[in-house]
Design a protein around this motif. Structure first.
Motif, PDB file in Angstrom:
ATOM      1  N   MET A   1      -0.193   7.623   6.528  1.00 12.96           N
ATOM      2  CA  MET A   1      -0.272   6.182   6.800  1.00 12.96           C
ATOM      3  C   MET A   1      -1.014   5.506   5.657  1.00 12.96           C
ATOM      4  O   MET A   1      -1.735   6.158   4.888  1.00 12.96           O
ATOM      5  CB  MET A   1      -1.027   5.962   8.121  1.00 12.96           C
ATOM      6  CG  MET A   1      -2.423   6.564   8.114  1.00 12.96           C
ATOM      7  SD  MET A   1      -3.288   6.427   9.690  1.00 12.96           S
ATOM      8  CE  MET A   1      -4.824   7.277   9.249  1.00 12.96           C
ATOM      9  N   ALA A   2      -0.836   4.189   5.573  1.00  9.74           N
ATOM     10  CA  ALA A   2      -1.587   3.425   4.582  1.00  9.74           C
ATOM     11  C   ALA A   2      -3.038   3.267   5.020  1.00  9.74           C
ATOM     12  O   ALA A   2      -3.936   3.121   4.201  1.00  9.74           O
ATOM     13  CB  ALA A   2      -0.943   2.055   4.384  1.00  9.74           C
ATOM     14  N   GLY A   3      -3.289   3.300   6.335  1.00  4.97           N
ATOM     15  CA  GLY A   3      -4.632   3.161   6.896  1.00  4.97           C
ATOM     16  C   GLY A   3      -4.533   3.043   8.401  1.00  4.97           C
ATOM     17  O   GLY A   3      -3.447   2.878   8.961  1.00  4.97           O
ATOM     18  N   LEU A   4      -5.657   3.115   9.080  1.00  2.00           N
ATOM     19  CA  LEU A   4      -5.668   3.045  10.541  1.00  2.00           C
ATOM     20  C   LEU A   4      -5.150   1.715  11.060  1.00  2.00           C
ATOM     21  O   LEU A   4      -4.722   1.610  12.209  1.00  2.00           O
ATOM     22  CB  LEU A   4      -7.091   3.283  11.080  1.00  2.00           C
ATOM     23  CG  LEU A   4      -7.620   4.715  10.992  1.00  2.00           C
ATOM     24  CD1 LEU A   4      -9.092   4.753  11.380  1.00  2.00           C
ATOM     25  CD2 LEU A   4      -6.814   5.650  11.900  1.00  2.00           C
ATOM     26  N   GLY A   5      -5.183   0.672  10.241  1.00  4.76           N
ATOM     27  CA  GLY A   5      -4.705  -0.635  10.661  1.00  4.76           C
ATOM     28  C   GLY A   5      -3.198  -0.800  10.580  1.00  4.76           C
ATOM     29  O   GLY A   5      -2.660  -1.818  11.012  1.00  4.76           O
ATOM     30  N   GLN A   6      -2.490   0.197  10.025  1.00  7.43           N
ATOM     31  CA  GLN A   6      -1.040   0.096   9.885  1.00  7.43           C
ATOM     32  C   GLN A   6      -0.374   0.093  11.269  1.00  7.43           C
ATOM     33  O   GLN A   6      -0.722   0.875  12.145  1.00  7.43           O
ATOM     34  CB  GLN A   6      -0.500   1.270   9.066  1.00  7.43           C
ATOM     35  CG  GLN A   6       0.991   1.206   8.799  1.00  7.43           C
ATOM     36  CD  GLN A   6       1.471   2.334   7.890  1.00  7.43           C
ATOM     37  OE1 GLN A   6       0.664   3.025   7.270  1.00  7.43           O
ATOM     38  NE2 GLN A   6       2.769   2.532   7.800  1.00  7.43           N
TER      39      GLN A   6
ATOM     40  N   GLY B   1       0.786  -1.234   0.000  1.00 10.30           N
ATOM     41  CA  GLY B   1       0.000   0.000   0.000  1.00 10.30           C
ATOM     42  C   GLY B   1       0.813   1.277   0.000  1.00 10.30           C
ATOM     43  O   GLY B   1       0.256   2.372  -0.010  1.00 10.30           O
ATOM     44  N   VAL B   2       2.167   1.180   0.021  1.00 10.29           N
ATOM     45  CA  VAL B   2       3.011   2.377   0.145  1.00 10.29           C
ATOM     46  C   VAL B   2       4.203   2.265  -0.804  1.00 10.29           C
ATOM     47  O   VAL B   2       4.888   1.240  -0.844  1.00 10.29           O
ATOM     48  CB  VAL B   2       3.530   2.538   1.586  1.00 10.29           C
ATOM     49  CG1 VAL B   2       4.434   3.765   1.694  1.00 10.29           C
ATOM     50  CG2 VAL B   2       2.379   2.656   2.567  1.00 10.29           C
ATOM     51  N   VAL B   3       4.449   3.341  -1.564  1.00  7.69           N
ATOM     52  CA  VAL B   3       5.692   3.466  -2.331  1.00  7.69           C
ATOM     53  C   VAL B   3       6.640   4.293  -1.472  1.00  7.69           C
ATOM     54  O   VAL B   3       6.482   5.513  -1.340  1.00  7.69           O
ATOM     55  CB  VAL B   3       5.460   4.137  -3.696  1.00  7.69           C
ATOM     56  CG1 VAL B   3       6.783   4.295  -4.439  1.00  7.69           C
ATOM     57  CG2 VAL B   3       4.471   3.331  -4.527  1.00  7.69           C
TER      58      VAL B   3
END
Length: 515
Positions: A392-397, A19-21
Protein backbone atom coordinates in the motif's frame (compact mmCIF):
# COMPACT_ATOMS: atom_id res chain seq x y z
CA UNK A 1 3.35 -14.78 -37.57
CA UNK A 2 2.53 -11.86 -39.87
CA UNK A 3 1.77 -8.38 -38.61
CA UNK A 4 -1.71 -8.68 -40.21
CA UNK A 5 -2.55 -11.27 -37.54
CA UNK A 6 -1.85 -8.78 -34.74
CA UNK A 7 -4.98 -7.45 -33.08
CA UNK A 8 -3.49 -5.39 -30.29
CA UNK A 9 -0.12 -4.02 -29.20
CA UNK A 10 0.89 -2.14 -26.05
CA UNK A 11 4.32 -0.46 -25.96
CA UNK A 12 6.11 1.32 -23.13
CA UNK A 13 2.94 1.89 -21.09
CA UNK A 14 3.40 3.79 -17.84
CA UNK A 15 0.72 4.70 -15.31
CA UNK A 16 1.13 6.35 -11.91
CA UNK A 17 -1.25 7.13 -9.07
CA UNK A 18 -0.44 9.35 -6.06
CA UNK A 19 2.52 7.69 -4.36
CA UNK A 20 2.38 4.56 -6.57
CA UNK A 21 3.87 3.57 -9.93
CA UNK A 22 1.29 1.02 -11.11
CA UNK A 23 2.88 0.28 -14.51
CA UNK A 24 6.34 1.11 -15.78
CA UNK A 25 7.31 0.46 -19.42
CA UNK A 26 4.98 -2.50 -20.00
CA UNK A 27 4.86 -4.25 -23.39
CA UNK A 28 2.18 -6.70 -24.53
CA UNK A 29 0.67 -7.91 -27.80
CA UNK A 30 -2.27 -10.09 -28.86
CA UNK A 31 -2.78 -12.03 -32.09
CA UNK A 32 -5.88 -13.29 -33.84
CA UNK A 33 -7.02 -16.70 -32.68
CA UNK A 34 -4.85 -16.96 -29.57
CA UNK A 35 -5.27 -17.04 -25.81
CA UNK A 36 -2.57 -14.84 -24.29
CA UNK A 37 -2.33 -15.32 -20.52
CA UNK A 38 -1.47 -12.28 -18.40
CA UNK A 39 0.18 -13.55 -15.23
CA UNK A 40 1.36 -11.77 -12.09
CA UNK A 41 0.94 -11.38 -8.36
CA UNK A 42 -1.89 -9.34 -6.88
CA UNK A 43 -0.80 -5.73 -7.18
CA UNK A 44 1.57 -6.43 -10.08
CA UNK A 45 -0.43 -4.13 -12.38
CA UNK A 46 -2.64 -6.53 -14.36
CA UNK A 47 -5.91 -4.83 -13.44
CA UNK A 48 -4.49 -1.39 -14.26
CA UNK A 49 -3.43 -2.65 -17.68
CA UNK A 50 -6.82 -4.08 -18.59
CA UNK A 51 -8.59 -0.96 -17.30
CA UNK A 52 -6.58 1.02 -19.85
CA UNK A 53 -7.79 -1.29 -22.60
CA UNK A 54 -11.40 -0.93 -21.42
CA UNK A 55 -11.17 2.88 -21.21
CA UNK A 56 -11.35 3.25 -17.43
CA UNK A 57 -7.78 4.66 -17.24
CA UNK A 58 -5.58 6.47 -19.75
CA UNK A 59 -1.82 5.89 -19.84
CA UNK A 60 0.65 8.57 -18.78
CA UNK A 61 3.18 7.36 -21.37
CA UNK A 62 3.40 4.77 -24.14
CA UNK A 63 1.04 3.81 -26.92
CA UNK A 64 -1.76 1.37 -27.75
CA UNK A 65 -2.37 0.15 -31.29
CA UNK A 66 -5.43 -1.81 -32.45
CA UNK A 67 -5.32 -3.39 -35.89
CA UNK A 68 -2.06 -1.56 -36.59
CA UNK A 69 -3.44 1.92 -35.84
CA UNK A 70 -2.56 3.94 -32.76
CA UNK A 71 -5.64 4.67 -30.65
CA UNK A 72 -6.75 6.58 -27.56
CA UNK A 73 -9.37 4.79 -25.47
CA UNK A 74 -11.28 7.36 -23.42
CA UNK A 75 -14.17 5.23 -22.23
CA UNK A 76 -16.21 2.05 -22.57
CA UNK A 77 -17.82 3.22 -25.82
CA UNK A 78 -14.39 3.74 -27.42
CA UNK A 79 -13.37 0.22 -26.35
CA UNK A 80 -16.61 -1.26 -27.70
CA UNK A 81 -16.18 0.59 -31.01
CA UNK A 82 -12.67 -0.88 -31.32
CA UNK A 83 -14.01 -4.39 -30.68
CA UNK A 84 -12.66 -4.76 -27.12
CA UNK A 85 -14.87 -6.38 -24.46
CA UNK A 86 -13.88 -6.91 -20.83
CA UNK A 87 -15.24 -9.35 -18.25
CA UNK A 88 -14.15 -8.03 -14.87
CA UNK A 89 -13.50 -10.09 -11.76
CA UNK A 90 -16.12 -7.97 -9.97
CA UNK A 91 -19.40 -8.21 -11.83
CA UNK A 92 -20.64 -5.21 -13.77
CA UNK A 93 -24.35 -5.99 -13.70
CA UNK A 94 -27.45 -4.06 -12.52
CA UNK A 95 -29.19 -6.20 -9.84
CA UNK A 96 -32.75 -4.93 -10.41
CA UNK A 97 -32.74 -5.45 -14.19
CA UNK A 98 -33.42 -8.74 -15.93
CA UNK A 99 -30.72 -10.92 -17.45
CA UNK A 100 -31.71 -9.84 -20.97
CA UNK A 101 -31.74 -6.16 -19.99
CA UNK A 102 -28.24 -6.49 -18.54
CA UNK A 103 -26.85 -8.28 -21.59
CA UNK A 104 -28.11 -5.56 -23.97
CA UNK A 105 -27.93 -2.57 -21.62
CA UNK A 106 -27.61 0.57 -23.76
CA UNK A 107 -27.92 -1.51 -26.94
CA UNK A 108 -31.51 -2.78 -26.73
CA UNK A 109 -33.02 -3.80 -30.09
CA UNK A 110 -35.82 -1.44 -31.11
CA UNK A 111 -38.89 -1.60 -33.26
CA UNK A 112 -40.86 1.50 -34.21
CA UNK A 113 -38.79 3.46 -31.68
CA UNK A 114 -39.64 1.15 -28.77
CA UNK A 115 -37.56 -1.58 -27.12
CA UNK A 116 -38.30 -4.90 -28.85
CA UNK A 117 -38.46 -7.04 -25.71
CA UNK A 118 -39.33 -10.19 -27.61
CA UNK A 119 -36.24 -9.99 -29.81
CA UNK A 120 -34.06 -8.91 -26.86
CA UNK A 121 -35.14 -11.90 -24.79
CA UNK A 122 -34.83 -14.28 -27.76
CA UNK A 123 -31.29 -13.06 -28.53
CA UNK A 124 -30.37 -13.28 -24.83
CA UNK A 125 -31.71 -16.83 -24.68
CA UNK A 126 -29.48 -17.82 -27.62
CA UNK A 127 -26.41 -16.29 -25.95
CA UNK A 128 -27.18 -18.01 -22.63
CA UNK A 129 -27.51 -21.32 -24.46
CA UNK A 130 -24.16 -20.69 -26.11
CA UNK A 131 -22.45 -20.38 -22.71
CA UNK A 132 -24.38 -23.39 -21.41
CA UNK A 133 -26.25 -21.76 -18.53
CA UNK A 134 -29.86 -22.65 -17.79
CA UNK A 135 -31.36 -19.33 -16.70
CA UNK A 136 -34.37 -17.40 -17.92
CA UNK A 137 -33.61 -14.13 -19.77
CA UNK A 138 -36.50 -12.66 -17.75
CA UNK A 139 -34.94 -13.53 -14.37
CA UNK A 140 -33.77 -10.64 -12.19
CA UNK A 141 -30.01 -10.58 -11.81
CA UNK A 142 -30.28 -10.21 -8.03
CA UNK A 143 -31.89 -13.69 -7.91
CA UNK A 144 -28.83 -15.43 -9.39
CA UNK A 145 -25.91 -17.10 -7.63
CA UNK A 146 -22.29 -16.11 -8.26
CA UNK A 147 -21.56 -18.81 -10.85
CA UNK A 148 -24.58 -17.86 -12.96
CA UNK A 149 -23.69 -14.17 -12.70
CA UNK A 150 -20.30 -15.01 -14.18
CA UNK A 151 -21.88 -16.80 -17.13
CA UNK A 152 -24.25 -13.84 -17.71
CA UNK A 153 -21.18 -11.57 -17.86
CA UNK A 154 -19.67 -13.86 -20.48
CA UNK A 155 -22.91 -13.86 -22.49
CA UNK A 156 -22.92 -10.04 -22.32
CA UNK A 157 -19.36 -9.90 -23.69
CA UNK A 158 -20.23 -12.32 -26.49
CA UNK A 159 -23.16 -10.07 -27.47
CA UNK A 160 -20.66 -7.35 -28.39
CA UNK A 161 -19.13 -9.58 -31.10
CA UNK A 162 -15.71 -8.45 -29.89
CA UNK A 163 -12.41 -9.08 -31.68
CA UNK A 164 -10.53 -8.77 -28.36
CA UNK A 165 -12.01 -10.40 -25.26
CA UNK A 166 -10.38 -9.71 -21.87
CA UNK A 167 -11.25 -12.18 -19.11
CA UNK A 168 -10.17 -11.26 -15.57
CA UNK A 169 -10.23 -14.34 -13.30
CA UNK A 170 -13.26 -15.84 -15.08
CA UNK A 171 -12.95 -19.25 -13.40
CA UNK A 172 -12.59 -18.02 -9.81
CA UNK A 173 -16.23 -18.75 -8.91
CA UNK A 174 -16.97 -21.64 -11.26
CA UNK A 175 -17.19 -25.38 -10.56
CA UNK A 176 -14.94 -27.75 -12.51
CA UNK A 177 -17.86 -28.60 -14.81
CA UNK A 178 -18.56 -24.91 -15.45
CA UNK A 179 -14.85 -24.29 -16.07
CA UNK A 180 -14.87 -26.97 -18.78
CA UNK A 181 -17.89 -25.29 -20.40
CA UNK A 182 -16.08 -21.95 -20.28
CA UNK A 183 -12.92 -23.43 -21.80
CA UNK A 184 -14.99 -24.90 -24.64
CA UNK A 185 -16.44 -21.44 -25.32
CA UNK A 186 -12.97 -19.85 -25.29
CA UNK A 187 -11.59 -22.49 -27.64
CA UNK A 188 -14.46 -21.85 -30.07
CA UNK A 189 -13.81 -18.10 -29.89
CA UNK A 190 -10.13 -18.74 -30.61
CA UNK A 191 -11.11 -20.87 -33.62
CA UNK A 192 -13.29 -17.97 -34.83
CA UNK A 193 -10.25 -15.66 -34.78
CA UNK A 194 -11.00 -13.80 -31.55
CA UNK A 195 -7.99 -12.83 -29.45
CA UNK A 196 -8.43 -13.58 -25.74
CA UNK A 197 -6.49 -11.96 -22.89
CA UNK A 198 -6.87 -14.42 -20.02
CA UNK A 199 -5.95 -13.57 -16.42
CA UNK A 200 -5.81 -16.42 -13.93
CA UNK A 201 -4.10 -17.45 -10.70
CA UNK A 202 -4.75 -21.15 -11.40
CA UNK A 203 -1.47 -22.18 -13.01
CA UNK A 204 -2.85 -25.52 -14.21
CA UNK A 205 -5.27 -23.61 -16.48
CA UNK A 206 -2.42 -22.00 -18.43
CA UNK A 207 -1.19 -25.12 -20.25
CA UNK A 208 -4.78 -26.33 -20.71
CA UNK A 209 -5.96 -23.19 -22.51
CA UNK A 210 -3.17 -20.72 -23.24
CA UNK A 211 -0.83 -20.15 -26.18
CA UNK A 212 1.55 -17.53 -24.73
CA UNK A 213 2.16 -16.02 -21.30
CA UNK A 214 3.31 -12.50 -20.43
CA UNK A 215 4.44 -12.14 -16.81
CA UNK A 216 4.16 -8.80 -14.99
CA UNK A 217 6.04 -8.19 -11.74
CA UNK A 218 6.00 -4.94 -9.76
CA UNK A 219 4.46 -3.04 -12.67
CA UNK A 220 6.95 -4.25 -15.30
CA UNK A 221 6.71 -6.94 -17.98
CA UNK A 222 9.52 -9.35 -17.03
CA UNK A 223 9.11 -12.06 -19.62
CA UNK A 224 7.07 -13.68 -22.37
CA UNK A 225 7.10 -17.49 -22.49
CA UNK A 226 5.12 -20.34 -24.07
CA UNK A 227 2.09 -21.62 -22.16
CA UNK A 228 3.86 -24.98 -21.87
CA UNK A 229 6.46 -23.44 -19.52
CA UNK A 230 6.72 -25.50 -16.28
CA UNK A 231 4.75 -24.12 -13.33
CA UNK A 232 7.79 -23.66 -11.09
CA UNK A 233 9.40 -21.43 -13.74
CA UNK A 234 6.17 -19.39 -14.05
CA UNK A 235 6.14 -18.96 -10.27
CA UNK A 236 9.78 -17.85 -10.27
CA UNK A 237 9.07 -15.25 -12.97
CA UNK A 238 5.95 -14.07 -11.18
CA UNK A 239 7.25 -13.67 -7.62
CA UNK A 240 11.00 -13.38 -8.25
CA UNK A 241 11.82 -16.44 -6.16
CA UNK A 242 11.14 -20.16 -5.99
CA UNK A 243 8.34 -21.50 -3.79
CA UNK A 244 9.42 -24.89 -2.53
CA UNK A 245 6.13 -25.94 -0.98
CA UNK A 246 2.75 -24.89 -2.34
CA UNK A 247 0.82 -26.00 0.76
CA UNK A 248 3.18 -25.57 3.73
CA UNK A 249 0.89 -26.97 6.43
CA UNK A 250 2.75 -27.56 9.68
CA UNK A 251 0.61 -30.32 11.14
CA UNK A 252 0.72 -31.33 14.80
CA UNK A 253 2.59 -34.52 15.69
CA UNK A 254 0.36 -37.57 15.30
CA UNK A 255 0.70 -38.20 19.03
CA UNK A 256 -0.75 -34.80 19.94
CA UNK A 257 -3.12 -34.25 17.00
CA UNK A 258 -6.72 -33.98 18.16
CA UNK A 259 -5.79 -33.70 21.83
CA UNK A 260 -6.37 -29.96 22.12
CA UNK A 261 -9.50 -28.62 23.74
CA UNK A 262 -12.61 -28.20 21.56
CA UNK A 263 -12.75 -24.47 20.78
CA UNK A 264 -15.76 -24.82 18.47
CA UNK A 265 -18.50 -27.40 18.92
CA UNK A 266 -21.53 -27.57 16.63
CA UNK A 267 -24.37 -30.02 17.27
CA UNK A 268 -27.53 -30.78 15.28
CA UNK A 269 -27.46 -27.50 13.36
CA UNK A 270 -30.54 -27.37 11.14
CA UNK A 271 -32.16 -24.77 8.92
CA UNK A 272 -35.18 -26.10 7.10
CA UNK A 273 -34.52 -26.58 3.41
CA UNK A 274 -30.86 -25.49 3.65
CA UNK A 275 -28.88 -27.80 5.98
CA UNK A 276 -29.81 -30.56 8.39
CA UNK A 277 -28.31 -32.09 11.55
CA UNK A 278 -24.81 -30.70 10.99
CA UNK A 279 -22.36 -31.42 13.78
CA UNK A 280 -18.58 -31.20 14.19
CA UNK A 281 -15.76 -29.98 16.44
CA UNK A 282 -12.67 -27.90 15.77
CA UNK A 283 -9.96 -28.28 18.38
CA UNK A 284 -7.17 -25.94 19.45
CA UNK A 285 -4.22 -26.09 17.08
CA UNK A 286 -5.96 -27.71 14.12
CA UNK A 287 -7.33 -26.79 10.71
CA UNK A 288 -10.59 -28.45 9.74
CA UNK A 289 -11.52 -28.13 6.09
CA UNK A 290 -15.03 -28.32 4.67
CA UNK A 291 -15.25 -29.63 1.11
CA UNK A 292 -18.25 -30.21 -1.14
CA UNK A 293 -19.88 -29.20 -4.37
CA UNK A 294 -21.33 -25.75 -4.96
CA UNK A 295 -24.75 -25.67 -3.28
CA UNK A 296 -23.86 -28.28 -0.64
CA UNK A 297 -24.58 -25.78 2.15
CA UNK A 298 -21.03 -25.07 3.36
CA UNK A 299 -21.22 -21.27 3.40
CA UNK A 300 -24.72 -21.33 4.86
CA UNK A 301 -23.53 -23.46 7.80
CA UNK A 302 -20.56 -21.28 8.74
CA UNK A 303 -22.62 -18.10 8.43
CA UNK A 304 -25.10 -19.63 10.86
CA UNK A 305 -22.26 -20.60 13.22
CA UNK A 306 -21.04 -16.99 13.15
CA UNK A 307 -24.54 -15.67 13.80
CA UNK A 308 -24.88 -13.92 10.45
CA UNK A 309 -27.80 -16.16 9.43
CA UNK A 310 -30.51 -17.81 11.55
CA UNK A 311 -31.03 -21.53 12.14
CA UNK A 312 -34.00 -23.52 13.43
CA UNK A 313 -32.43 -26.17 15.66
CA UNK A 314 -29.07 -27.13 17.13
CA UNK A 315 -26.37 -25.47 19.21
CA UNK A 316 -22.99 -23.73 18.83
CA UNK A 317 -20.41 -23.60 21.63
CA UNK A 318 -17.13 -21.69 21.73
CA UNK A 319 -14.65 -22.86 24.37
CA UNK A 320 -17.54 -24.44 26.28
CA UNK A 321 -19.82 -21.39 26.21
CA UNK A 322 -23.11 -21.66 24.29
CA UNK A 323 -23.74 -18.92 21.72
CA UNK A 324 -27.19 -17.39 21.21
CA UNK A 325 -28.67 -17.85 17.76
CA UNK A 326 -28.31 -15.19 15.06
CA UNK A 327 -26.10 -12.92 17.17
CA UNK A 328 -22.88 -11.79 15.47
CA UNK A 329 -21.91 -9.54 18.38
CA UNK A 330 -22.08 -12.48 20.80
CA UNK A 331 -20.02 -14.67 18.43
CA UNK A 332 -17.34 -11.98 18.11
CA UNK A 333 -17.29 -11.43 21.87
CA UNK A 334 -16.78 -15.18 22.34
CA UNK A 335 -13.77 -15.10 20.00
CA UNK A 336 -15.14 -16.15 16.59
CA UNK A 337 -14.08 -14.40 13.39
CA UNK A 338 -15.36 -14.88 9.84
CA UNK A 339 -13.53 -14.08 6.63
CA UNK A 340 -16.46 -14.23 4.13
CA UNK A 341 -16.27 -15.52 0.57
CA UNK A 342 -17.32 -12.10 -0.77
CA UNK A 343 -14.56 -9.94 0.70
CA UNK A 344 -15.66 -6.76 -1.07
CA UNK A 345 -19.36 -7.06 -0.35
CA UNK A 346 -19.16 -8.45 3.20
CA UNK A 347 -15.61 -8.19 4.54
CA UNK A 348 -14.55 -4.60 3.84
CA UNK A 349 -15.79 -1.01 3.86
CA UNK A 350 -14.34 -0.15 0.47
CA UNK A 351 -14.40 3.64 0.77
CA UNK A 352 -12.60 3.64 4.11
CA UNK A 353 -8.85 3.46 4.60
CA UNK A 354 -6.70 0.42 5.32
CA UNK A 355 -6.30 1.65 8.91
CA UNK A 356 -10.05 2.08 9.42
CA UNK A 357 -10.79 -1.37 8.01
CA UNK A 358 -8.15 -3.03 10.18
CA UNK A 359 -9.67 -1.38 13.24
CA UNK A 360 -13.31 -2.29 12.56
CA UNK A 361 -13.48 -5.30 14.89
CA UNK A 362 -11.52 -3.70 17.74
CA UNK A 363 -13.22 -0.30 17.56
CA UNK A 364 -15.61 -1.05 20.44
CA UNK A 365 -12.78 -2.26 22.69
CA UNK A 366 -10.69 0.82 21.81
CA UNK A 367 -13.46 3.23 22.86
CA UNK A 368 -13.52 4.74 26.35
CA UNK A 369 -16.19 7.21 27.50
CA UNK A 370 -17.20 7.76 23.89
CA UNK A 371 -13.63 8.48 22.67
CA UNK A 372 -11.61 6.20 20.39
CA UNK A 373 -7.96 5.56 21.19
CA UNK A 374 -6.86 6.58 17.71
CA UNK A 375 -3.14 6.40 18.45
CA UNK A 376 -3.53 2.86 19.80
CA UNK A 377 -5.58 1.86 16.75
CA UNK A 378 -2.99 3.40 14.43
CA UNK A 379 -0.09 1.61 16.12
CA UNK A 380 -1.91 -1.72 16.01
CA UNK A 381 -2.89 -1.27 12.34
CA UNK A 382 0.70 -0.35 11.45
CA UNK A 383 2.01 -3.46 13.20
CA UNK A 384 -0.43 -5.89 11.58
CA UNK A 385 -0.08 -4.35 8.09
CA UNK A 386 3.69 -4.77 8.36
CA UNK A 387 3.36 -8.32 9.67
CA UNK A 388 1.08 -9.30 6.79
CA UNK A 389 3.13 -7.45 4.17
CA UNK A 390 0.19 -5.39 2.87
CA UNK A 391 1.30 -3.55 -0.27
CA UNK A 392 0.00 0.00 0.00
CA UNK A 393 1.00 3.63 -0.31
CA UNK A 394 0.15 4.07 3.40
CA UNK A 395 -2.45 3.24 6.04
CA UNK A 396 -4.60 6.11 4.75
CA UNK A 397 -5.01 4.52 1.31
CA UNK A 398 -8.61 3.54 0.49
CA UNK A 399 -8.93 -0.22 0.66
CA UNK A 400 -10.91 -0.17 -2.62
CA UNK A 401 -7.69 0.66 -4.47
CA UNK A 402 -5.73 -2.33 -3.14
CA UNK A 403 -5.27 -5.52 -5.15
CA UNK A 404 -7.40 -8.54 -4.28
CA UNK A 405 -4.65 -10.28 -2.34
CA UNK A 406 -3.90 -7.22 -0.26
CA UNK A 407 -7.60 -6.68 0.42
CA UNK A 408 -7.78 -10.25 1.69
CA UNK A 409 -4.84 -9.62 4.00
CA UNK A 410 -6.72 -6.63 5.47
CA UNK A 411 -9.83 -8.77 6.05
CA UNK A 412 -7.74 -11.40 7.87
CA UNK A 413 -5.69 -8.74 9.67
CA UNK A 414 -8.69 -7.18 11.41
CA UNK A 415 -9.40 -10.56 13.05
CA UNK A 416 -5.78 -11.06 14.05
CA UNK A 417 -5.97 -7.74 15.91
CA UNK A 418 -9.08 -8.99 17.72
CA UNK A 419 -7.18 -12.02 19.13
CA UNK A 420 -9.91 -14.49 18.19
CA UNK A 421 -10.09 -18.14 19.30
CA UNK A 422 -11.69 -19.56 16.14
CA UNK A 423 -11.16 -18.14 12.64
CA UNK A 424 -13.59 -19.23 9.92
CA UNK A 425 -12.15 -18.81 6.43
CA UNK A 426 -14.61 -19.04 3.52
CA UNK A 427 -12.71 -19.28 0.21
CA UNK A 428 -9.64 -17.56 1.76
CA UNK A 429 -7.49 -17.55 -1.40
CA UNK A 430 -10.04 -17.06 -4.18
CA UNK A 431 -8.60 -14.69 -6.78
CA UNK A 432 -5.21 -14.56 -5.05
CA UNK A 433 -1.85 -15.29 -6.63
CA UNK A 434 0.39 -18.18 -5.57
CA UNK A 435 2.80 -15.99 -3.61
CA UNK A 436 0.05 -14.37 -1.53
CA UNK A 437 -1.58 -17.79 -1.03
CA UNK A 438 1.56 -19.15 0.62
CA UNK A 439 1.68 -16.08 2.88
CA UNK A 440 -1.90 -16.75 3.98
CA UNK A 441 -1.12 -20.42 4.59
CA UNK A 442 1.80 -19.36 6.81
CA UNK A 443 -0.63 -17.15 8.77
CA UNK A 444 -2.86 -20.20 9.27
CA UNK A 445 0.16 -22.09 10.60
CA UNK A 446 0.98 -19.26 13.00
CA UNK A 447 -2.60 -19.17 14.28
CA UNK A 448 -2.77 -22.89 14.98
CA UNK A 449 0.73 -22.95 16.47
CA UNK A 450 -0.50 -20.30 18.94
CA UNK A 451 -3.41 -22.55 19.96
CA UNK A 452 -6.17 -21.07 17.81
CA UNK A 453 -8.55 -23.14 15.68
CA UNK A 454 -9.25 -22.66 11.97
CA UNK A 455 -12.34 -23.79 10.04
CA UNK A 456 -11.76 -23.46 6.30
CA UNK A 457 -14.10 -23.75 3.33
CA UNK A 458 -12.55 -23.93 -0.11
CA UNK A 459 -13.71 -24.98 -3.56
CA UNK A 460 -10.02 -25.53 -4.38
CA UNK A 461 -9.79 -29.21 -3.43
CA UNK A 462 -5.96 -29.41 -3.48
CA UNK A 463 -5.97 -26.49 -1.02
CA UNK A 464 -8.35 -28.33 1.33
CA UNK A 465 -6.24 -31.49 1.13
CA UNK A 466 -2.96 -29.63 1.51
CA UNK A 467 -3.89 -27.45 4.50
CA UNK A 468 -6.41 -29.46 6.55
CA UNK A 469 -5.75 -31.80 9.46
CA UNK A 470 -9.25 -33.23 9.00
CA UNK A 471 -11.70 -32.84 6.13
CA UNK A 472 -15.48 -32.71 6.51
CA UNK A 473 -17.38 -33.35 3.29
CA UNK A 474 -20.85 -31.86 2.81
CA UNK A 475 -23.44 -33.10 0.33
CA UNK A 476 -26.96 -31.78 -0.05
CA UNK A 477 -26.97 -29.88 3.23
CA UNK A 478 -25.50 -32.67 5.38
CA UNK A 479 -22.14 -33.91 6.59
CA UNK A 480 -21.57 -36.89 4.28
CA UNK A 481 -18.36 -37.97 5.99
CA UNK A 482 -15.13 -37.04 7.74
CA UNK A 483 -11.60 -37.93 6.59
CA UNK A 484 -8.27 -37.69 8.37
CA UNK A 485 -5.56 -35.88 6.42
CA UNK A 486 -3.75 -39.12 5.58
CA UNK A 487 -6.95 -40.68 4.19
CA UNK A 488 -8.19 -37.65 2.27
CA UNK A 489 -7.63 -37.79 -1.50
CA UNK A 490 -9.42 -36.08 -4.36
CA UNK A 491 -11.17 -39.35 -5.15
CA UNK A 492 -12.27 -40.06 -1.57
CA UNK A 493 -13.55 -36.51 -1.07
CA UNK A 494 -15.45 -36.46 -4.37
CA UNK A 495 -16.98 -39.88 -3.65
CA UNK A 496 -18.52 -38.41 -0.48
CA UNK A 497 -19.43 -35.11 -2.17
CA UNK A 498 -21.61 -36.92 -4.73
CA UNK A 499 -22.83 -39.60 -2.32
CA UNK A 500 -26.51 -40.54 -2.26
CA UNK A 501 -27.26 -38.59 0.89
CA UNK A 502 -31.04 -38.04 1.17
CA UNK A 503 -32.01 -34.60 -0.07
CA UNK A 504 -33.60 -32.22 2.41
CA UNK A 505 -36.90 -32.55 0.51
CA UNK A 506 -36.75 -36.35 0.74
CA UNK A 507 -35.94 -36.12 4.44
CA UNK A 508 -38.91 -33.83 4.95
CA UNK A 509 -41.17 -36.33 3.19
CA UNK A 510 -39.89 -39.14 5.42
CA UNK A 511 -40.58 -37.04 8.50
CA UNK A 512 -44.15 -36.45 7.31
CA UNK A 513 -44.60 -40.19 6.65
CA UNK A 514 -43.67 -40.92 10.28
CA UNK A 515 -46.56 -38.82 11.59
Amino acid sequence: MSSSSELLRIEGIRKTFPGVVALDSVDFDLRRGEVHVLLGENGAGKSTLIKMLSGAYTPDEGRITVGGEQVRIHGAQDAERLGIATIYQEFNLVPDLTVAENIFLGRQPRRFGLVDRKKMESDAEALLARVGVNVSPRARVRELGIARLQMVEIAKALSLDARVLIMDEPTAVLTSEEVEKLFAIVRQLRADGVGVVFITHHLEEIAALGDRVTVIRDGRSVGQVPASTPEDELVRLMVGRSIDQQYPRERPDSATQGTGSALLKVEGLTRDGVFHDVGFEVRAGEVVGIAGLVGAGRTEVVRAVFGADPYDKGSVEVAGTALPRHDVIAAMAAGVGLVPEDRKGQGLVLDQSVEENLGLVTLRAATRAGFVDRQGQHTAAERIAKQLGVRMAGLGQHVRTLSGGNQQKVVIGKWLLADIKVLILDEPTRGIDVGAKVEIYQLINELTAAGHAVLMISSDLPEVLGMSDRVLVMAQGRIAGELAAEDATQDSVMALAVSNTPTLEEEGSRDLDKH
